[in-house]
Scaffold this motif. Sequence first.
Motif, short mmCIF file in Angstrom:
data_model
loop_
_atom_site.label_atom_id
_atom_site.label_comp_id
_atom_site.label_asym_id
_atom_site.label_seq_id
_atom_site.Cartn_x
_atom_site.Cartn_y
_atom_site.Cartn_z
N UNK A 269 63.85 -48.72 152.28
CA UNK A 269 63.81 -49.97 153.02
C UNK A 269 63.66 -49.78 154.52
N UNK A 270 63.62 -48.52 154.97
CA UNK A 270 63.40 -48.27 156.40
C UNK A 270 61.92 -48.25 156.74
N UNK A 271 61.05 -48.18 155.73
CA UNK A 271 59.61 -48.21 155.99
C UNK A 271 59.19 -49.59 156.47
N UNK A 272 58.15 -49.63 157.28
CA UNK A 272 57.62 -50.89 157.76
C UNK A 272 56.12 -50.94 157.50
N UNK A 273 55.61 -52.14 157.42
CA UNK A 273 54.20 -52.37 157.17
C UNK A 273 53.48 -52.41 158.52
N UNK A 274 52.53 -51.47 158.75
CA UNK A 274 51.80 -51.49 160.03
C UNK A 274 50.75 -52.61 160.02
N UNK A 275 50.94 -53.59 160.88
CA UNK A 275 50.00 -54.71 160.90
C UNK A 275 50.00 -55.30 162.30
N UNK A 276 48.94 -55.01 163.08
CA UNK A 276 48.82 -55.56 164.42
C UNK A 276 47.94 -56.79 164.42
N UNK A 277 48.00 -57.53 165.52
CA UNK A 277 47.16 -58.71 165.67
C UNK A 277 47.97 -59.99 165.69
N UNK B 246 56.88 -59.63 156.20
CA UNK B 246 57.30 -58.58 155.26
C UNK B 246 58.24 -57.61 155.97
N UNK B 247 57.92 -57.23 157.21
CA UNK B 247 58.79 -56.34 157.96
C UNK B 247 60.15 -56.98 158.23
N UNK B 248 60.16 -58.27 158.52
CA UNK B 248 61.43 -58.97 158.71
C UNK B 248 62.26 -58.98 157.43
N UNK B 249 61.59 -59.19 156.31
CA UNK B 249 62.28 -59.17 155.02
C UNK B 249 62.84 -57.78 154.74
N UNK B 250 62.06 -56.74 155.02
CA UNK B 250 62.53 -55.37 154.82
C UNK B 250 63.74 -55.06 155.69
N UNK B 251 63.73 -55.55 156.92
CA UNK B 251 64.86 -55.34 157.82
C UNK B 251 66.12 -56.01 157.27
N UNK B 252 65.98 -57.24 156.77
CA UNK B 252 67.13 -57.94 156.19
C UNK B 252 67.62 -57.24 154.93
N UNK B 253 66.71 -56.76 154.10
CA UNK B 253 67.11 -56.02 152.90
C UNK B 253 67.82 -54.73 153.27
N UNK B 254 67.33 -54.05 154.29
CA UNK B 254 67.97 -52.81 154.75
C UNK B 254 69.38 -53.08 155.25
N UNK B 255 69.55 -54.16 156.01
CA UNK B 255 70.88 -54.52 156.51
C UNK B 255 71.80 -54.91 155.35
N UNK B 256 71.26 -55.65 154.39
CA UNK B 256 72.05 -56.03 153.22
C UNK B 256 72.48 -54.82 152.40
N UNK B 257 71.59 -53.86 152.25
CA UNK B 257 71.93 -52.65 151.50
C UNK B 257 73.01 -51.85 152.23
N UNK B 258 72.93 -51.79 153.56
CA UNK B 258 73.95 -51.07 154.33
C UNK B 258 75.30 -51.78 154.21
N UNK B 259 75.30 -53.10 154.27
CA UNK B 259 76.54 -53.85 154.11
C UNK B 259 77.13 -53.66 152.72
#
Length: 119
Positions: free
Chosen positions: A28-36, A47-60
Amino acid sequence: MILLEKLVLLRLARLSDAVQAVGDSHDLTLRVPMGGTDELSGLGQSINGMLKQLEQGAAELAREREKVERLLLNVLPGSIADRLKKDEGAIAEFFEDVTILFADIVGFTHFSIPCYYNI
Protein backbone atom coordinates in the motif's frame (compact mmCIF):
# COMPACT_ATOMS: atom_id res chain seq x y z
CA MET A 1 -6.56 7.64 -33.90
CA ILE A 2 -2.88 7.96 -33.04
CA LEU A 3 -3.62 11.05 -30.98
CA LEU A 4 -6.41 9.23 -29.12
CA GLU A 5 -4.09 6.31 -28.42
CA LYS A 6 -1.25 8.55 -27.21
CA LEU A 7 -3.34 10.88 -25.09
CA VAL A 8 -5.87 8.49 -23.61
CA LEU A 9 -5.43 4.79 -24.23
CA LEU A 10 -1.71 4.60 -23.47
CA ARG A 11 -2.12 6.61 -20.25
CA LEU A 12 -5.13 4.52 -19.28
CA ALA A 13 -3.13 1.32 -19.83
CA ARG A 14 -0.28 2.69 -17.66
CA LEU A 15 -2.78 3.59 -14.95
CA SER A 16 -4.28 0.13 -15.12
CA ASP A 17 -0.83 -1.50 -14.94
CA ALA A 18 0.13 0.59 -11.90
CA VAL A 19 -3.09 -0.32 -10.08
CA GLN A 20 -2.53 -3.98 -10.97
CA ALA A 21 1.03 -3.77 -9.58
CA VAL A 22 -0.32 -2.47 -6.26
CA GLY A 23 -2.87 -5.27 -6.15
CA ASP A 24 -0.34 -7.97 -7.02
CA SER A 25 2.25 -6.79 -4.49
CA HIS A 26 -0.21 -5.92 -1.70
CA ASP A 27 2.12 -2.96 -1.04
CA LEU A 28 0.00 0.00 0.00
CA THR A 29 3.03 2.31 -0.03
CA LEU A 30 3.15 2.21 -3.85
CA ARG A 31 1.64 5.13 -5.71
CA VAL A 32 0.28 5.51 -9.22
CA PRO A 33 2.46 7.87 -11.30
CA MET A 34 0.08 10.21 -13.08
CA GLY A 35 0.92 13.82 -13.93
CA GLY A 36 -1.26 16.45 -15.54
CA THR A 37 -4.57 18.15 -14.88
CA ASP A 38 -7.05 16.14 -16.93
CA GLU A 39 -9.56 13.50 -15.85
CA LEU A 40 -7.06 10.62 -15.99
CA SER A 41 -4.66 12.57 -13.80
CA GLY A 42 -7.50 13.24 -11.38
CA LEU A 43 -8.29 9.53 -11.34
CA GLY A 44 -4.65 8.76 -10.59
CA GLN A 45 -4.66 11.28 -7.74
CA SER A 46 -7.87 9.76 -6.36
CA ILE A 47 -6.33 6.29 -6.47
CA ASN A 48 -3.24 7.61 -4.67
CA GLY A 49 -5.45 9.23 -2.03
CA MET A 50 -7.29 5.95 -1.55
CA LEU A 51 -3.98 4.08 -1.23
CA LYS A 52 -2.80 6.58 1.39
CA GLN A 53 -5.99 6.08 3.42
CA LEU A 54 -5.70 2.29 3.12
CA GLU A 55 -2.06 2.47 4.24
CA GLN A 56 -3.02 4.57 7.26
CA GLY A 57 -5.89 2.21 8.07
CA ALA A 58 -3.59 -0.81 7.86
CA ALA A 59 -1.07 0.88 10.19
CA GLU A 60 -3.83 1.70 12.68
CA LEU A 61 -5.10 -1.88 12.51
CA ALA A 62 -1.59 -3.17 13.22
CA ARG A 63 -1.32 -0.86 16.27
CA GLU A 64 -4.69 -2.03 17.57
CA ARG A 65 -3.73 -5.68 17.10
CA GLU A 66 -0.58 -5.06 19.15
CA LYS A 67 -2.71 -3.52 21.91
CA VAL A 68 -5.09 -6.46 21.90
CA GLU A 69 -2.15 -8.87 22.02
CA ARG A 70 -0.65 -7.08 25.03
CA LEU A 71 -4.00 -6.96 26.83
CA LEU A 72 -4.65 -10.61 26.14
CA LEU A 73 -1.24 -11.60 27.50
CA ASN A 74 -1.89 -9.49 30.62
CA VAL A 75 -4.89 -11.58 31.59
CA LEU A 76 -4.13 -15.01 30.15
CA PRO A 77 -1.12 -17.29 29.93
CA GLY A 78 0.57 -17.32 26.54
CA SER A 79 -0.48 -20.90 25.78
CA ILE A 80 -4.17 -20.09 26.38
CA ALA A 81 -3.92 -16.86 24.37
CA ASP A 82 -2.41 -18.81 21.46
CA ARG A 83 -5.24 -21.33 21.61
CA LEU A 84 -7.83 -18.53 21.63
CA LYS A 85 -6.21 -16.90 18.61
CA LYS A 86 -6.43 -20.21 16.73
CA ASP A 87 -10.18 -20.23 17.52
CA GLU A 88 -10.27 -23.71 18.97
CA GLY A 89 -13.68 -23.10 20.51
CA ALA A 90 -14.11 -23.77 24.20
CA ILE A 91 -10.86 -23.95 26.09
CA ALA A 92 -11.74 -26.15 29.01
CA GLU A 93 -9.38 -28.59 30.59
CA PHE A 94 -10.20 -31.57 32.75
CA PHE A 95 -8.69 -32.09 36.17
CA GLU A 96 -9.30 -35.22 38.25
CA ASP A 97 -9.07 -33.45 41.60
CA VAL A 98 -9.97 -29.82 42.16
CA THR A 99 -10.32 -27.67 45.26
CA ILE A 100 -12.30 -24.45 45.08
CA LEU A 101 -12.01 -21.86 47.85
CA PHE A 102 -14.61 -19.16 48.37
CA ALA A 103 -13.54 -16.52 50.87
CA ASP A 104 -15.05 -13.37 52.29
CA ILE A 105 -12.82 -10.82 53.98
CA VAL A 106 -14.81 -9.23 56.78
CA GLY A 107 -15.07 -5.47 56.35
CA PHE A 108 -13.36 -5.41 52.95
CA THR A 109 -16.27 -3.62 51.26
CA HIS A 110 -16.23 -0.90 53.91
CA PHE A 111 -12.55 -0.23 53.26
CA SER A 112 -12.64 -0.56 49.47
CA ILE A 113 -15.61 1.69 48.61
CA PRO A 114 -14.18 4.94 50.04
CA CYS A 115 -10.91 4.27 48.21
CA TYR A 116 -12.81 3.75 44.98
CA TYR A 117 -14.61 7.10 45.22
CA ASN A 118 -11.54 9.09 46.25
CA ILE A 119 -9.66 8.29 43.05
